[in-house]
Design a protein around this motif. Structure first.
Motif, short mmCIF file in Angstrom:
data_model
loop_
_atom_site.label_atom_id
_atom_site.label_comp_id
_atom_site.label_asym_id
_atom_site.label_seq_id
_atom_site.Cartn_x
_atom_site.Cartn_y
_atom_site.Cartn_z
N VAL A 64 0.88 -1.17 0.00
CA VAL A 64 0.00 0.00 0.00
C VAL A 64 0.92 1.22 0.00
N ALA A 65 0.65 2.17 -0.92
CA ALA A 65 1.52 3.35 -1.03
C ALA A 65 0.69 4.62 -1.08
N MET A 66 1.10 5.64 -0.33
CA MET A 66 0.53 6.98 -0.40
C MET A 66 1.59 7.86 -1.02
N GLU A 67 1.28 8.41 -2.20
CA GLU A 67 2.28 9.11 -3.00
C GLU A 67 1.87 10.56 -3.21
N SER A 68 2.81 11.48 -3.06
CA SER A 68 2.59 12.91 -3.31
C SER A 68 3.42 13.31 -4.52
N PHE A 69 2.75 13.81 -5.55
CA PHE A 69 3.37 14.13 -6.83
C PHE A 69 3.40 15.64 -7.04
N GLU A 70 4.49 16.13 -7.64
CA GLU A 70 4.61 17.53 -8.03
C GLU A 70 5.16 17.58 -9.45
N GLY A 71 4.47 18.29 -10.32
CA GLY A 71 4.93 18.40 -11.70
C GLY A 71 3.78 18.70 -12.63
N SER A 72 3.76 18.03 -13.78
CA SER A 72 2.78 18.27 -14.82
C SER A 72 2.11 16.96 -15.22
N GLY A 74 -0.66 15.85 -18.12
CA GLY A 74 -1.45 16.29 -19.27
C GLY A 74 -1.35 17.77 -19.52
N GLY A 75 -0.21 18.38 -19.25
CA GLY A 75 0.00 19.80 -19.49
C GLY A 75 -0.45 20.71 -18.35
N ARG A 76 -0.97 20.14 -17.28
CA ARG A 76 -1.42 20.93 -16.12
C ARG A 76 -0.39 20.79 -15.01
N GLU A 77 0.09 21.93 -14.50
CA GLU A 77 1.11 21.91 -13.46
C GLU A 77 0.52 22.09 -12.07
N GLY A 78 1.08 21.38 -11.12
CA GLY A 78 0.64 21.48 -9.75
C GLY A 78 1.11 20.28 -8.95
N ALA A 79 0.39 19.98 -7.90
CA ALA A 79 0.73 18.85 -7.04
C ALA A 79 -0.57 18.20 -6.56
N PHE A 80 -0.48 16.92 -6.20
CA PHE A 80 -1.61 16.19 -5.63
C PHE A 80 -1.09 14.88 -5.06
#
Length: 144
Positions: A64-72, A74-80
């Protein structure tokens, strides 16, 4: 929308974290932190809290993994953040779960929701997101 890419694990650091009291089972439970780098329609980096019950010798287990991503994406930049899980009997991938954490998006990824998946093809690790966003964001993360 769908955005896909490949990723490389750039860091895998096991932790000494154990539940108290610890319960011994047939498969040892471990915790690690992972850093990944992404390329393609998914570009950026992530940090992951990774928990697994896994037998290194047989390749059997579940994570089980909880992952936090920062980048782009589909051309949309941000984090989630997103969460994923799968089991294996050594040569397969079963009982997969993959979802974007609601209300976790920032910037051009604010309001992101949906799911996706992971696949391992030899040395190539693939990821894809099937997603929608509440905001109409351009490539730089701002309104169009």
């Amino acid at each position: 929308m769908r955005a896909s890419g490949t990723f490389t694990v750039t860091s895998f650091v096991p932790s000494d974290l154990k539940p108290v009291p610890e319960v011994a089972t047939a498969l040892p439970v471990g915790v690690a932190t992972i850093v990944k780098s992404f390329e393609g329609e998914v570009t950026g980096h992530s940090t992951t809290l990774f928990t697994a019950a896994f037998d290194q010798a047989t390749g059997v287990g579940t994570y089980v993994a909880m992952e936090s991503f920062e980048g782009s994406v589909g051309g949309r930049e941000g984090a989630f953040s997103f969460v994923h899980s799968a089991a294996t009997s050594g040569s397969d991938r079963a009982n997969e779960f993959f979802t974007i954490v609601p209300s976790s998006g920032t910037g051009g990824l604010a309001g992101i929701r949906g799911g996706g998946g992971l696949a391992v093809d030899g040395d190539i690790h693939r990821i894809w997101f099937d997603f929608d966003c509440d905001v109409d964001a351009g490539p730089a993360g701002g309104p169009q």
